[in-house]
Write a protein that holds these residues in place. Structure first.
Motif, PDB file in Angstrom:
ATOM      1  N   LEU A 196       0.821  -1.209   0.000  1.00 16.84           N
ATOM      2  CA  LEU A 196       0.000   0.000   0.000  1.00 16.84           C
ATOM      3  C   LEU A 196       0.855   1.259   0.000  1.00 16.84           C
ATOM      4  CD1 LEU A 196      -2.923  -0.878   2.456  1.00 16.84           C
ATOM      5  CD2 LEU A 196      -3.059  -0.570  -0.024  1.00 16.84           C
ATOM      6  N   ASP A 197       1.951   1.230   0.737  1.00 18.45           N
ATOM      7  CA  ASP A 197       2.830   2.396   0.783  1.00 18.45           C
ATOM      8  C   ASP A 197       3.460   2.651  -0.588  1.00 18.45           C
ATOM      9  OD1 ASP A 197       3.165   4.234   2.824  1.00 18.45           O
ATOM     10  OD2 ASP A 197       5.209   3.600   3.262  1.00 18.45           O
ATOM     11  N   LYS A 198       3.878   1.580  -1.262  1.00 17.42           N
ATOM     12  CA  LYS A 198       4.429   1.735  -2.611  1.00 17.42           C
ATOM     13  C   LYS A 198       3.353   2.227  -3.575  1.00 17.42           C
ATOM     14  CE  LYS A 198       8.011  -1.849  -2.183  1.00 17.42           C
ATOM     15  NZ  LYS A 198       8.461  -3.195  -2.672  1.00 17.42           N
ATOM     16  N   LEU A 199       2.133   1.735  -3.385  1.00 19.81           N
ATOM     17  CA  LEU A 199       1.024   2.133  -4.252  1.00 19.81           C
ATOM     18  C   LEU A 199       0.740   3.623  -4.119  1.00 19.81           C
ATOM     19  CD1 LEU A 199      -2.360   0.240  -4.582  1.00 19.81           C
ATOM     20  CD2 LEU A 199      -2.316   2.693  -4.199  1.00 19.81           C
ATOM     21  N   ILE A 200       0.623   4.096  -2.884  1.00 18.00           N
ATOM     22  CA  ILE A 200       0.240   5.497  -2.701  1.00 18.00           C
ATOM     23  C   ILE A 200       1.364   6.442  -3.098  1.00 18.00           C
ATOM     24  CG2 ILE A 200       0.969   5.975  -0.306  1.00 18.00           C
ATOM     25  CD1 ILE A 200      -1.929   7.113   0.084  1.00 18.00           C
ATOM     26  N   CYS A 201       2.593   5.928  -3.143  1.00 17.98           N
ATOM     27  CA  CYS A 201       3.730   6.761  -3.544  1.00 17.98           C
ATOM     28  C   CYS A 201       4.056   6.631  -5.027  1.00 17.98           C
ATOM     29  CB  CYS A 201       4.968   6.410  -2.712  1.00 17.98           C
ATOM     30  SG  CYS A 201       4.858   6.973  -1.006  1.00 17.98           S
ATOM     31  N   GLY A 202       3.232   5.892  -5.771  1.00 15.66           N
ATOM     32  CA  GLY A 202       3.450   5.756  -7.206  1.00 15.66           C
ATOM     33  C   GLY A 202       3.055   7.013  -7.956  1.00 15.66           C
ATOM     34  N   GLU A 203       3.227   6.971  -9.270  1.00 16.91           N
ATOM     35  CA  GLU A 203       2.903   8.125 -10.105  1.00 16.91           C
ATOM     36  C   GLU A 203       1.420   8.203 -10.434  1.00 16.91           C
ATOM     37  OE1 GLU A 203       5.412   8.467 -13.550  1.00 16.91           O
ATOM     38  OE2 GLU A 203       7.179   7.774 -12.475  1.00 16.91           O
TER      39      GLU A 203
END
Length: 486
Positions: free
Chosen positions: A231-238
């Motif tokens: 989720l953290d990687k998802l929300i920090c994506g482009e």
């Protein structure tokens, strides 16, 4: 009707262009890759760059973490890396992985795998394989199932038995085998697929999205820690908005982040044709637009969750209006509970929930100029989150009324100017009482203890109310308070 789909020739040309660019980016790493490939060749083993590293090389976004696979067993890999690497660690050796660092590059080399899954957990029975094809077909998605063989002379051979390049050219996330089989083996792959939508800007293939929707409940086999990382990687994506929409559409969000789809139930107080869910996605995008530097996960989580307290506080008022009194208080508690359940760090939980709690306070400013005391408290309560709070409050303006939007921004400009003026005059970033603990104990004749703490707190509140005081004024105020207290 004109067919705008790329022709086979155009696709072939683009494929060749991307592979050529990838080859160049890998040749730039020749000082690391070629000697490493030569060492494996000397021992009679193959070495392939694989997975996300190949995908990112093709997309022109190769980083400093390189993933490899090989037919060599882990103990042999450790020997080969022995006097080549600057550092080696073997924490993942039971899964066939040995990691090392060389010239600023982190390399992770995993022996071919042919794992079996029990269908209950996501933990496989680790089995080493004997072929690259067998290793690639067990990977999560076809765009991550391409490989580049690295040869001792520095040459490269691109290998794509599952046609992952076609998916990459089409911008599609799809599984090597059936998605049902893949997700049954490891349900985390469902969340990883949505995360790649955010990071790469790709879309899920129809069969992949349908399988996720049908199997969303299987995500509960995954630990909260692993879900949190994705989720953290998802929300920090482009492209986090597209990915969050997919989480909601497929039902994954109902299992891991239910407060977000829960906002769909509440129409916003301005009676516009949007609900609180869509408003929150807009605020998230506007917060992202205000970021300086890289992605700010604290700001992004706060923007997404700032209104999650509205469904629980919704009230229909006389005359047809809707109110959400104290939704920031309820929302802060809800944000804290959800982030704790996802095993986020205490610092992350505290920061996000505090921003949710404070995001509405500014709206009292436009009703009449705040006193200096109110401005001091705003800054003090925000503390190191002040810059993020500025961005969150500005992002929270989603009205379509241009005049109202301009007025809100101008009002916040005024508040920021006052903050700057007070900071320059009073050092607001370090608001402290005008007397320290030692001075308090000496003046009141107290030993260390809770009464000193109470006196310190009183002086800090006084400092926030009236600003800096001369020492004599502070002493007189403390003595007065002490006499009244006694």
């Amino acid at each position: 009707m004109t067919d705008c789909a790329p022709t086979a020739a155009a696709r072939a040309e683009r494929r060749a262009r991307l592979l050529a660019a990838a080859a160049i980016s890998l040749r730039d790493l020749g000082d690391v890759l070629t000697p490493l490939a030569a060492r494996f060749a000397e021992r009679g083993h193959e070495l392939y760059l694989v997975g996300g590293s190949v995908r990112d090389a093709v997309l022109g976004r190769l980083g400093n973490d390189l993933d490899f696979t090989t037919d060599a067993r882990p103990d042999v890999v450790s020997e080969i890396l022995g006097d080549w690497a600057e550092a080696i660690w073997t924490a993942g050796i039971e899964f066939g992985t040995v990691s090392a660092v060389k010239d600023g590059q982190t390399v992770e080399i995993t022996t071919y795998r042919a794992d079996q899954y029990d269908g209950v957990s996501r933990n496989p029975q680790v089995t080493f394989g004997d072929s690259l094809d067998g290793d690639l077909i067990r990977r999560d998605f076809r765009v991550n199932a391409m490989a580049v063989r690295l040869l001792a002379d520095g040459s490269q051979e691109f290998y794509d038995p599952l046609d992952g390049m076609a998916d990459l050219l089409a911008g599609v996330i799809d599984t090597p085998a059936s998605p049902e089989t893949s997700f049954d083996d490891d349900p985390l792959r469902m969340l990883r697929g949505v995360r790649f939508v955010s990071q790469l800007g790709f879309s899920l293939s129809p069969r992949t999205q349908e399988a996720i929707a049908a199997m969303a409940g299987e995500i509960e086999r995954i630990t909260a820690e692993r879900v949190q990382v994705e989720l953290d990687k998802l929300i920090c994506g482009e492209h986090p908005i597209d990915a969050l929409d997919l989480l909601v559409e497929t039902g994954l969000a109902d299992r891991i982040l239910p407060e977000v789809p829960g906002m769909k139930l509440t129409i916003d107080e301005h009676h516009q044709h949007k609900d609180v869910y869509q408003h929150s996605l807009t605020v998230l995008q506007q917060a992202i637009d205000l970021e300086t530097g890289g992605p700010d996960p604290v700001l992004r989580w706060a923007a997404l969750l700032h209104d999650i307290g509205k469904p629980a506080t919704r009230r229909h008022e006389d005359g047809g209006g809707v109110s959400f009194h104290h939704h920031e208080v309820v929302g802060a508690k809800m944000a804290r509970k959800r982030l704790r359940a996802l095993k986020f760090s205490k610092a992350r939980v505290d920061d996000v929930s505090q921003l949710v709690f404070l995001h509405l306070r500014f709206h009292g400013y436009g009703e009449g100029r705040w006193t200096d005391s109110a401005v001091r408290r705003y800054v003090t309560d925000a503390g190191p989150l002040l810059d993020r709070l500025h961005k969150l409050v500005r992002a929270d303006c989603t009205t379509r009324n241009r005049r109202r939007a301009r007025k809100l921004q101008e009002t916040y400009d005024d508040l920021e100017r006052r903050i700057v003026e007070l900071q320059a005059a009073e050092d607001l970033d370090r608001v402290r009482p005008d007397l320290d603990g030692n001075a308090i104990m000496e003046l009141l004749g107290l030993p260390p203890g809770p009464e000193v703490g109470a006196a310190w707190k009183h002086l800090k509140e006084l400092r926030l109310d009236v600003g800096p005081m001369e020492r004599a004024e502070a002493e007189a105020a403390l003595l007065k308070w002490w006499a009244e207290r006694s």
